[in-house]
Write a protein that holds these residues in place. Structure first.
Motif, PDB file in Angstrom:
ATOM      1  N   SER A 152       0.839  -1.203   0.000  1.00 14.20           N
ATOM      2  CA  SER A 152       0.000   0.000   0.000  1.00 14.20           C
ATOM      3  C   SER A 152       0.866   1.243   0.000  1.00 14.20           C
ATOM      4  O   SER A 152       1.970   1.269   0.558  1.00 14.20           O
ATOM      5  CB  SER A 152      -0.939   0.018   1.210  1.00 14.20           C
ATOM      6  OG  SER A 152      -0.247   0.349   2.399  1.00 14.20           O
ATOM      7  N   LEU A 153       0.342   2.279  -0.658  1.00 13.32           N
ATOM      8  CA  LEU A 153       1.016   3.569  -0.762  1.00 13.32           C
ATOM      9  C   LEU A 153       0.026   4.638  -0.319  1.00 13.32           C
ATOM     10  O   LEU A 153      -1.103   4.703  -0.820  1.00 13.32           O
ATOM     11  CB  LEU A 153       1.455   3.814  -2.201  1.00 13.32           C
ATOM     12  CG  LEU A 153       2.090   5.166  -2.539  1.00 13.32           C
ATOM     13  CD1 LEU A 153       3.402   5.347  -1.791  1.00 13.32           C
ATOM     14  CD2 LEU A 153       2.316   5.279  -4.039  1.00 13.32           C
ATOM     15  N   HIS A 154       0.439   5.466   0.631  1.00 11.09           N
ATOM     16  CA  HIS A 154      -0.447   6.508   1.154  1.00 11.09           C
ATOM     17  C   HIS A 154       0.316   7.808   1.265  1.00 11.09           C
ATOM     18  O   HIS A 154       1.426   7.851   1.810  1.00 11.09           O
ATOM     19  CB  HIS A 154      -0.980   6.113   2.533  1.00 11.09           C
ATOM     20  CG  HIS A 154      -1.813   7.175   3.193  1.00 11.09           C
ATOM     21  ND1 HIS A 154      -2.959   7.688   2.634  1.00 11.09           N
ATOM     22  CD2 HIS A 154      -1.651   7.837   4.376  1.00 11.09           C
ATOM     23  CE1 HIS A 154      -3.482   8.603   3.439  1.00 11.09           C
ATOM     24  NE2 HIS A 154      -2.704   8.723   4.496  1.00 11.09           N
ATOM     25  N   HIS A 155      -0.262   8.876   0.701  1.00  9.01           N
ATOM     26  CA  HIS A 155       0.295  10.211   0.850  1.00  9.01           C
ATOM     27  C   HIS A 155      -0.580  10.974   1.843  1.00  9.01           C
ATOM     28  O   HIS A 155      -1.765  11.199   1.581  1.00  9.01           O
ATOM     29  CB  HIS A 155       0.315  10.942  -0.488  1.00  9.01           C
ATOM     30  CG  HIS A 155       1.327  10.412  -1.458  1.00  9.01           C
ATOM     31  ND1 HIS A 155       1.117   9.272  -2.197  1.00  9.01           N
ATOM     32  CD2 HIS A 155       2.565  10.875  -1.796  1.00  9.01           C
ATOM     33  CE1 HIS A 155       2.181   9.051  -2.967  1.00  9.01           C
ATOM     34  NE2 HIS A 155       3.069  10.010  -2.746  1.00  9.01           N
ATOM     35  N   ASP A 156       0.002  11.345   2.958  1.00 10.20           N
ATOM     36  CA  ASP A 156      -0.724  12.052   4.007  1.00 10.20           C
ATOM     37  C   ASP A 156      -0.632  13.547   3.753  1.00 10.20           C
ATOM     38  O   ASP A 156       0.401  14.171   3.985  1.00 10.20           O
ATOM     39  CB  ASP A 156      -0.138  11.693   5.382  1.00 10.20           C
ATOM     40  CG  ASP A 156      -0.948  12.294   6.526  1.00 10.20           C
ATOM     41  OD1 ASP A 156      -1.842  13.126   6.261  1.00 10.20           O
ATOM     42  OD2 ASP A 156      -0.685  11.939   7.685  1.00 10.20           O
ATOM     43  N   LEU A 157      -1.734  14.126   3.276  1.00  6.87           N
ATOM     44  CA  LEU A 157      -1.741  15.546   2.966  1.00  6.87           C
ATOM     45  C   LEU A 157      -1.897  16.405   4.214  1.00  6.87           C
ATOM     46  O   LEU A 157      -1.781  17.633   4.152  1.00  6.87           O
ATOM     47  CB  LEU A 157      -2.868  15.866   1.977  1.00  6.87           C
ATOM     48  CG  LEU A 157      -2.553  15.676   0.486  1.00  6.87           C
ATOM     49  CD1 LEU A 157      -2.084  14.255   0.188  1.00  6.87           C
ATOM     50  CD2 LEU A 157      -3.760  16.016  -0.368  1.00  6.87           C
ATOM     51  N   GLY A 158      -2.152  15.760   5.339  1.00  9.62           N
ATOM     52  CA  GLY A 158      -2.291  16.500   6.582  1.00  9.62           C
ATOM     53  C   GLY A 158      -1.005  17.154   7.045  1.00  9.62           C
ATOM     54  O   GLY A 158      -1.026  18.041   7.902  1.00  9.62           O
ATOM     55  N   SER A 159       0.125  16.729   6.494  1.00 10.47           N
ATOM     56  CA  SER A 159       1.411  17.314   6.876  1.00 10.47           C
ATOM     57  C   SER A 159       1.786  18.490   5.990  1.00 10.47           C
ATOM     58  O   SER A 159       2.893  19.024   6.098  1.00 10.47           O
ATOM     59  CB  SER A 159       2.514  16.252   6.791  1.00 10.47           C
ATOM     60  OG  SER A 159       2.647  15.761   5.460  1.00 10.47           O
TER      61      SER A 159
END
Length: 398
Positions: free
Chosen positions: A49-56
């Motif tokens: 799985s690949l996840h980009h956390d835009l919260g940062s």
């Protein structure tokens, strides 16, 4: 921690290799989405799985996390692009996925809360080359939260979910598009919320009647994520000229009204009714026709009491015959279904879905916004002289 890139980076994919299947998992319901991703990692050997956390993004970067069944294997950062976290995601997504080609059996892309799957599916399809293919789009949904999300008129920025400083979307319209684009809805009951009732499930079904609703853990979910996904067809199904809109129905207190008319709206009367119409249902959408803009197809998209109207190109009947060859067949087929001997494909086709929908009252209000018999008979030249009430929302009539 930071790990090395797996073998198979861009430019190193063997000529005879199969493209890496990519499944996009979207959804505003973050816990439901994460549980779907975790379940897929456990159920499909060799998946990553690949996840980009835009919260940062407030710190100037987007955090990238790569996981396998055993846990996190890589954490990295992607810099913002033009101060836009979603732009950074677009720039970083395909190279990271291509780096997994040849080493993973399935790439599971966990989209951040407010990221819409259509944009990301089109990025992968356009730039993935022979290394990647979009295998499926899944939206994870907690059925008990469907109505609260659809009823929310909050801006994403107010909810801390904006993907960019200029993001003006609302919680309701973002959630609606996440649900309506995906052919597979993975249903995940909340751990603390009350169980969904019949009304919740009826609302979800009427929002997207053709979607496969699959409870998390159901064995058919695994083959579905490999089934294949037609990105151009999915885009056509969302375009107002040929959208696959729900049919009229009623179940468990939830109703869908399909309203058709073959004459244009009076622009001023419709404008005055917009607030009542946009608040009449949890969700409404479709295409419509204004008398003072007889050649322009207009889209209607409302959720949570917020309405967006936009120009969506010309009606087919407004095009010269020679231009029809350049129009996609699906558009021509959709136009044929509504073809009128005098108006061509110009029509009103609006769909309203909501618990407790007042179908009779809504129909009366919509009918009252149409041209009267005398106004309709006056003809197009007279229509163009009607008050241009929508110039505040659309480009002024030339």
């Amino acid at each position: 921690m930071t790990g090395e890139k797996p073998e198979g980076a861009p430019g190193q994919v063997p000529e005879d290799s199969e493209p890496l299947p990519v499944v996009l998992v979207a959804g505003l319901h973050a816990e439901a989405r994460r549980r779907v991703v975790t379940w897929l990692l456990r159920s499909v050997p060799g998946s990553v799985s690949l996840h980009h956390d835009l919260g940062s993004a407030a710190d100037g970067t987007v955090t990238r996390v790569v996981r396998e069944r055993a846990g996190t294997v890589d954490v990295g950062e992607a810099p913002l692009v033009d101060d836009c976290a979603c732009c950074a995601l677009r720039e970083d997504l395909v190279p990271e996925l291509a780096g997994l080609a040849g080493s993973a059996r399935l790439a599971v892309v966990e989209l951040w809360d407010s990221v819409e799957p259509r944009a990301m599916a089109e990025v992968v399809a356009a730039h993935g080359g022979r290394a990647l293919r979009v295998a499926q789009v899944v939206t994870a949904v907690d059925p008990a939260l469907v109505l609260p999300c659809l009823a929310s008129g909050d801006d994403l920025a107010e909810a801390g979910l904006a993907a960019a400083a200029t993001d003006q979307r609302t919680v309701a319209d973002t959630f609606a598009r996440q649900v309506e684009y995906a052919p597979v809805l993975a249903l995940v009951d909340g751990r603390e919320a009350d169980d969904a009732d019949d009304e919740d499930r009826a609302l979800l079904t009427q929002l997207h009647p053709t979607a496969r609703q699959v409870p998390l853990g159901a064995p058919e979910l695994v083959p579905l994520v490999f089934a294949g996904f037609d990105v151009p067809a999915a885009a056509a199904a969302q375009h107002p000229s040929c959208a696959r809109l729900p049919q009229e129905t009623e179940e468990a207190g939830v109703a869908t009204l399909v309203w058709h008319a073959d004459r244009p709206f009076h622009p001023e009367r419709l404008y005055q009714a917009l607030q009542d119409l946009s608040c009449a249902a949890a969700r409404s959408r479709g295409r419509f026709w204004l008398a003072d803009r007889p050649d322009t197809l207009l889209s209607w998209d409302a959720a949570g009491g917020a309405l967006c109207v936009e120009e969506a190109g010309p009606w087919l009947a407004a095009l010269p015959d020679a231009a029809w060859e350049m129009v996609p067949p699906v558009r021509r087929a959709a136009a044929a279904l509504d073809w009128h001997h005098r108006n061509g494909d110009r029509c009103q086709h609006l769909v309203f879905t909501s618990p407790g929908l007042d179908r009779e009252g809504l129909t009366v209000l919509l009918d009252a916004c149409l041209l009267s018999d005398a106004e309709y008979a006056a003809g197009r030249e007279c229509w163009k002289r009607l008050p241009a009430a929508f110039d505040a929302l659309l480009s002024p009539v030339p």
